[in-house]
Write a protein that holds these residues in place. Sequence first.
Motif, mmCIF file in Angstrom:
data_model
loop_
_atom_site.group_PDB
_atom_site.id
_atom_site.type_symbol
_atom_site.label_atom_id
_atom_site.label_comp_id
_atom_site.label_asym_id
_atom_site.label_seq_id
_atom_site.Cartn_x
_atom_site.Cartn_y
_atom_site.Cartn_z
ATOM 1 N N ARG A 82 -5.172 -10.090 -2.361
ATOM 2 C CA ARG A 82 -5.480 -8.787 -2.969
ATOM 3 C C ARG A 82 -4.871 -7.645 -2.160
ATOM 4 O O ARG A 82 -4.291 -6.712 -2.715
ATOM 5 C CB ARG A 82 -7.003 -8.585 -3.045
ATOM 6 C CG ARG A 82 -7.647 -9.085 -4.291
ATOM 7 C CD ARG A 82 -9.067 -8.567 -4.437
ATOM 8 N NE ARG A 82 -9.886 -8.687 -3.232
ATOM 9 C CZ ARG A 82 -10.603 -9.752 -2.890
ATOM 10 N NH1 ARG A 82 -10.602 -10.813 -3.661
ATOM 11 N NH2 ARG A 82 -11.321 -9.756 -1.782
ATOM 12 N N GLU A 83 -5.008 -7.727 -0.833
ATOM 13 C CA GLU A 83 -4.464 -6.682 0.035
ATOM 14 C C GLU A 83 -2.943 -6.618 -0.073
ATOM 15 O O GLU A 83 -2.363 -5.528 -0.142
ATOM 16 C CB GLU A 83 -4.888 -6.928 1.482
ATOM 17 C CG GLU A 83 -6.364 -6.712 1.712
ATOM 18 C CD GLU A 83 -6.816 -7.136 3.101
ATOM 19 O OE1 GLU A 83 -5.968 -7.600 3.904
ATOM 20 O OE2 GLU A 83 -8.013 -7.024 3.371
ATOM 21 N N LEU A 84 -2.283 -7.770 -0.100
ATOM 22 C CA LEU A 84 -0.827 -7.791 -0.209
ATOM 23 C C LEU A 84 -0.357 -7.233 -1.548
ATOM 24 O O LEU A 84 0.645 -6.513 -1.618
ATOM 25 C CB LEU A 84 -0.292 -9.212 -0.005
ATOM 26 C CG LEU A 84 -0.417 -9.756 1.420
ATOM 27 C CD1 LEU A 84 -0.061 -11.228 1.450
ATOM 28 C CD2 LEU A 84 0.440 -8.960 2.376
ATOM 29 N N ARG A 85 -1.087 -7.551 -2.630
ATOM 30 C CA ARG A 85 -0.733 -6.991 -3.946
ATOM 31 C C ARG A 85 -0.868 -5.480 -3.941
ATOM 32 O O ARG A 85 -0.029 -4.767 -4.477
ATOM 33 C CB ARG A 85 -1.629 -7.586 -5.036
ATOM 34 C CG ARG A 85 -1.015 -8.779 -5.692
ATOM 35 C CD ARG A 85 -1.760 -9.129 -6.972
ATOM 36 N NE ARG A 85 -1.990 -10.557 -6.948
ATOM 37 C CZ ARG A 85 -3.145 -11.154 -6.725
ATOM 38 N NH1 ARG A 85 -4.230 -10.461 -6.563
ATOM 39 N NH2 ARG A 85 -3.230 -12.450 -6.692
ATOM 40 N N ARG A 86 -1.958 -4.991 -3.319
ATOM 41 C CA ARG A 86 -2.161 -3.546 -3.229
ATOM 42 C C ARG A 86 -1.021 -2.874 -2.472
ATOM 43 O O ARG A 86 -0.513 -1.832 -2.885
ATOM 44 C CB ARG A 86 -3.494 -3.259 -2.533
ATOM 45 C CG ARG A 86 -4.443 -2.491 -3.405
ATOM 46 C CD ARG A 86 -5.735 -2.164 -2.697
ATOM 47 N NE ARG A 86 -6.737 -3.127 -3.106
ATOM 48 C CZ ARG A 86 -7.533 -3.808 -2.303
ATOM 49 N NH1 ARG A 86 -7.465 -3.639 -1.007
ATOM 50 N NH2 ARG A 86 -8.389 -4.658 -2.769
ATOM 51 N N GLU A 87 -0.625 -3.475 -1.349
ATOM 52 C CA GLU A 87 0.477 -2.922 -0.564
ATOM 53 C C GLU A 87 1.777 -2.930 -1.361
ATOM 54 O O GLU A 87 2.534 -1.954 -1.351
ATOM 55 C CB GLU A 87 0.660 -3.712 0.728
ATOM 56 C CG GLU A 87 -0.433 -3.487 1.737
ATOM 57 C CD GLU A 87 -0.259 -4.355 2.976
ATOM 58 O OE1 GLU A 87 0.797 -5.003 3.123
ATOM 59 O OE2 GLU A 87 -1.199 -4.390 3.786
#
Length: 109
Positions: A82-87
Amino acid sequence: MSIPTRARRRFTAQQKAEVVELCLQKGLSCNVVAGRLGLPSSSLACWVRQARIDRGDFGRPEQGQLTSDERAELARLRKESRELRREKDFFRLAATHFAKEQLPPRGFV
Protein backbone atom coordinates in the motif's frame (compact mmCIF):
# COMPACT_ATOMS: atom_id res chain seq x y z
CA MET A 1 -36.59 0.18 22.78
CA SER A 2 -32.91 -0.57 22.31
CA ILE A 3 -31.22 -3.88 22.84
CA PRO A 4 -28.41 -3.66 25.39
CA THR A 5 -25.06 -4.61 23.94
CA ARG A 6 -22.22 -6.20 25.81
CA ALA A 7 -18.85 -4.53 25.77
CA ARG A 8 -16.36 -6.42 23.66
CA ARG A 9 -13.71 -8.03 25.82
CA ARG A 10 -10.08 -8.18 24.78
CA PHE A 11 -7.81 -11.06 25.67
CA THR A 12 -4.03 -10.98 25.81
CA ALA A 13 -1.93 -13.46 23.89
CA GLN A 14 -0.99 -15.13 27.18
CA GLN A 15 -4.64 -15.55 28.21
CA LYS A 16 -5.46 -17.07 24.82
CA ALA A 17 -2.48 -19.44 25.00
CA GLU A 18 -3.45 -20.64 28.49
CA VAL A 19 -7.04 -21.36 27.47
CA VAL A 20 -5.95 -23.11 24.27
CA GLU A 21 -3.51 -25.29 26.23
CA LEU A 22 -6.33 -26.20 28.60
CA CYS A 23 -8.39 -27.40 25.63
CA LEU A 24 -5.57 -29.27 23.93
CA GLN A 25 -3.87 -30.86 26.93
CA LYS A 26 -6.99 -31.91 28.84
CA GLY A 27 -8.79 -32.95 25.68
CA LEU A 28 -11.88 -30.93 26.59
CA SER A 29 -14.19 -29.55 23.94
CA CYS A 30 -14.23 -25.85 23.20
CA ASN A 31 -17.86 -25.61 24.29
CA VAL A 32 -17.13 -27.09 27.73
CA VAL A 33 -14.11 -24.86 28.40
CA ALA A 34 -15.87 -21.77 27.02
CA GLY A 35 -18.88 -22.46 29.24
CA ARG A 36 -16.71 -22.87 32.34
CA LEU A 37 -14.73 -19.70 31.71
CA GLY A 38 -17.54 -17.58 30.30
CA LEU A 39 -15.91 -17.15 26.90
CA PRO A 40 -17.56 -17.14 23.49
CA SER A 41 -17.20 -20.69 22.17
CA SER A 42 -16.72 -19.49 18.60
CA SER A 43 -13.72 -17.37 19.63
CA LEU A 44 -12.18 -20.23 21.55
CA ALA A 45 -12.68 -22.58 18.60
CA CYS A 46 -10.85 -20.11 16.32
CA TRP A 47 -7.98 -19.82 18.80
CA VAL A 48 -7.65 -23.60 19.06
CA ARG A 49 -7.80 -24.07 15.27
CA GLN A 50 -5.06 -21.44 14.77
CA ALA A 51 -2.91 -23.04 17.49
CA ARG A 52 -3.20 -26.42 15.77
CA ILE A 53 -2.21 -24.86 12.45
CA ASP A 54 0.79 -23.17 14.10
CA ARG A 55 1.86 -26.46 15.68
CA GLY A 56 1.43 -28.40 12.46
CA ASP A 57 -1.08 -30.77 14.03
CA PHE A 58 -3.00 -31.07 10.77
CA GLY A 59 -0.07 -32.64 8.95
CA ARG A 60 -0.20 -31.04 5.54
CA PRO A 61 -2.09 -27.76 5.91
CA GLU A 62 -5.01 -27.19 3.60
CA GLN A 63 -4.91 -24.36 1.13
CA GLY A 64 -5.63 -21.06 2.83
CA GLN A 65 -4.42 -22.12 6.27
CA LEU A 66 -1.64 -19.81 7.37
CA THR A 67 0.42 -19.95 10.52
CA SER A 68 0.47 -16.91 12.77
CA ASP A 69 3.94 -16.00 11.49
CA GLU A 70 2.75 -16.24 7.89
CA ARG A 71 -0.28 -14.08 8.72
CA ALA A 72 1.95 -11.44 10.31
CA GLU A 73 4.27 -11.46 7.29
CA LEU A 74 1.31 -11.20 4.91
CA ALA A 75 -0.05 -8.20 6.84
CA ARG A 76 3.40 -6.55 6.75
CA LEU A 77 3.76 -7.14 3.01
CA ARG A 78 0.27 -5.79 2.31
CA LYS A 79 1.05 -2.65 4.30
CA GLU A 80 4.35 -2.23 2.44
CA SER A 81 2.56 -2.70 -0.89
CA ARG A 82 0.00 0.00 0.00
CA GLU A 83 2.80 2.42 0.92
CA LEU A 84 4.68 1.72 -2.32
CA ARG A 85 1.52 2.26 -4.39
CA ARG A 86 0.93 5.56 -2.61
CA GLU A 87 4.50 6.67 -3.32
CA LYS A 88 4.23 5.61 -6.97
CA ASP A 89 0.99 7.56 -7.40
CA PHE A 90 2.52 10.63 -5.75
CA PHE A 91 5.55 10.58 -8.04
CA ARG A 92 3.35 10.06 -11.08
CA LEU A 93 1.27 13.13 -10.16
CA ALA A 94 4.40 15.17 -9.44
CA ALA A 95 5.94 14.21 -12.80
CA THR A 96 2.72 15.15 -14.60
CA HIS A 97 2.63 18.49 -12.82
CA PHE A 98 6.24 19.36 -13.66
CA ALA A 99 5.84 18.15 -17.25
CA LYS A 100 2.92 20.58 -17.73
CA GLU A 101 5.10 23.44 -16.53
CA GLN A 102 7.77 22.58 -19.12
CA LEU A 103 5.39 22.61 -22.09
CA PRO A 104 4.95 25.89 -23.98
CA PRO A 105 1.51 27.46 -23.60
CA ARG A 106 -0.97 26.70 -26.37
CA GLY A 107 -2.77 29.26 -28.39
CA PHE A 108 -1.62 32.64 -29.63
CA VAL A 109 1.64 33.94 -28.37
